[in-house]
Design a protein around this motif. Sequence first.
Motif, mmCIF file in Angstrom:
data_model
loop_
_atom_site.group_PDB
_atom_site.id
_atom_site.type_symbol
_atom_site.label_atom_id
_atom_site.label_comp_id
_atom_site.label_asym_id
_atom_site.label_seq_id
_atom_site.Cartn_x
_atom_site.Cartn_y
_atom_site.Cartn_z
ATOM 1 N N GLU A 34 0.150 15.865 -2.179
ATOM 2 C CA GLU A 34 -0.175 14.840 -1.180
ATOM 3 C C GLU A 34 0.754 13.627 -1.324
ATOM 4 O O GLU A 34 1.258 13.096 -0.331
ATOM 5 N N ILE A 35 0.969 13.201 -2.551
ATOM 6 C CA ILE A 35 1.810 12.029 -2.793
ATOM 7 C C ILE A 35 3.269 12.339 -2.482
ATOM 8 O O ILE A 35 3.976 11.528 -1.875
ATOM 9 N N LEU A 36 3.734 13.527 -2.878
ATOM 10 C CA LEU A 36 5.113 13.908 -2.585
ATOM 11 C C LEU A 36 5.373 13.940 -1.083
ATOM 12 O O LEU A 36 6.439 13.521 -0.623
ATOM 13 N N ILE A 37 4.417 14.412 -0.319
ATOM 14 C CA ILE A 37 4.551 14.430 1.142
ATOM 15 C C ILE A 37 4.747 13.013 1.653
ATOM 16 O O ILE A 37 5.681 12.734 2.416
ATOM 17 N N ASP A 38 3.885 12.103 1.221
ATOM 18 C CA ASP A 38 3.976 10.719 1.687
ATOM 19 C C ASP A 38 5.266 10.042 1.220
ATOM 20 O O ASP A 38 5.865 9.250 1.953
ATOM 21 N N ILE A 39 5.717 10.348 0.013
ATOM 22 C CA ILE A 39 6.960 9.768 -0.486
ATOM 23 C C ILE A 39 8.146 10.248 0.354
ATOM 24 O O ILE A 39 9.014 9.459 0.738
ATOM 25 N N HIS A 40 8.163 11.521 0.674
ATOM 26 C CA HIS A 40 9.269 12.039 1.480
ATOM 27 C C HIS A 40 9.210 11.519 2.913
ATOM 28 O O HIS A 40 10.260 11.281 3.527
ATOM 29 N N LEU A 41 8.024 11.330 3.434
ATOM 30 C CA LEU A 41 7.905 10.719 4.761
ATOM 31 C C LEU A 41 8.420 9.278 4.731
ATOM 32 O O LEU A 41 9.109 8.841 5.666
ATOM 33 N N PHE A 68 1.619 4.549 -3.180
ATOM 34 C CA PHE A 68 0.774 4.539 -4.375
ATOM 35 C C PHE A 68 -0.529 3.780 -4.118
ATOM 36 O O PHE A 68 -1.582 4.165 -4.616
ATOM 37 N N ARG A 69 -0.448 2.728 -3.335
ATOM 38 C CA ARG A 69 -1.660 1.978 -2.984
ATOM 39 C C ARG A 69 -2.593 2.853 -2.135
ATOM 40 O O ARG A 69 -3.802 2.860 -2.334
ATOM 41 N N LYS A 70 -2.014 3.585 -1.188
ATOM 42 C CA LYS A 70 -2.806 4.473 -0.335
ATOM 43 C C LYS A 70 -3.569 5.503 -1.176
ATOM 44 O O LYS A 70 -4.728 5.801 -0.909
ATOM 45 N N HIS A 71 -2.906 6.047 -2.180
ATOM 46 C CA HIS A 71 -3.522 7.086 -3.026
ATOM 47 C C HIS A 71 -4.269 6.502 -4.223
ATOM 48 O O HIS A 71 -4.817 7.247 -5.028
ATOM 49 N N GLN A 72 -4.250 5.201 -4.338
ATOM 50 C CA GLN A 72 -4.972 4.479 -5.380
ATOM 51 C C GLN A 72 -4.585 4.929 -6.793
ATOM 52 O O GLN A 72 -5.441 5.212 -7.641
ATOM 53 N N ILE A 73 -3.282 5.002 -7.012
ATOM 54 C CA ILE A 73 -2.780 5.325 -8.346
ATOM 55 C C ILE A 73 -1.634 4.387 -8.687
ATOM 56 O O ILE A 73 -0.890 3.956 -7.808
#
Length: 112
Positions: A34-41, A68-73
Amino acid sequence: MKKTLVFIFILLNLFSCGREKLPPGILDEDKMVEILIDIHLAEGLVSTFPIHYDSSRVLYPLFEKEVFRKHQIPDSVFRNSFEYYMKDTKIMDRMYARTIDSLHVVEKSGNK
């Protein structure tokens, strides 16, 4: 009784081998994807801005922090998890295959 104990021991070993437990502070594969998808976007979005490369290098970390804020990490958890998964190329290949597939779906849904 002895056969029953041996049977139970074998069953416990089989169930415990099913999935390796992650060390504390390491994200599971689904969350990493999920995070990798958002990072690449975010990377793709920054690359579409009509700005110089130096400016995009300043802008991208802001987008990354938002992911990172969106995923709370914290970013350190992501980086530690990324390093952990980089040790096993099969897992990384699987995670990136899922990431790429998801990005293709996002791309196709955006083109409609």
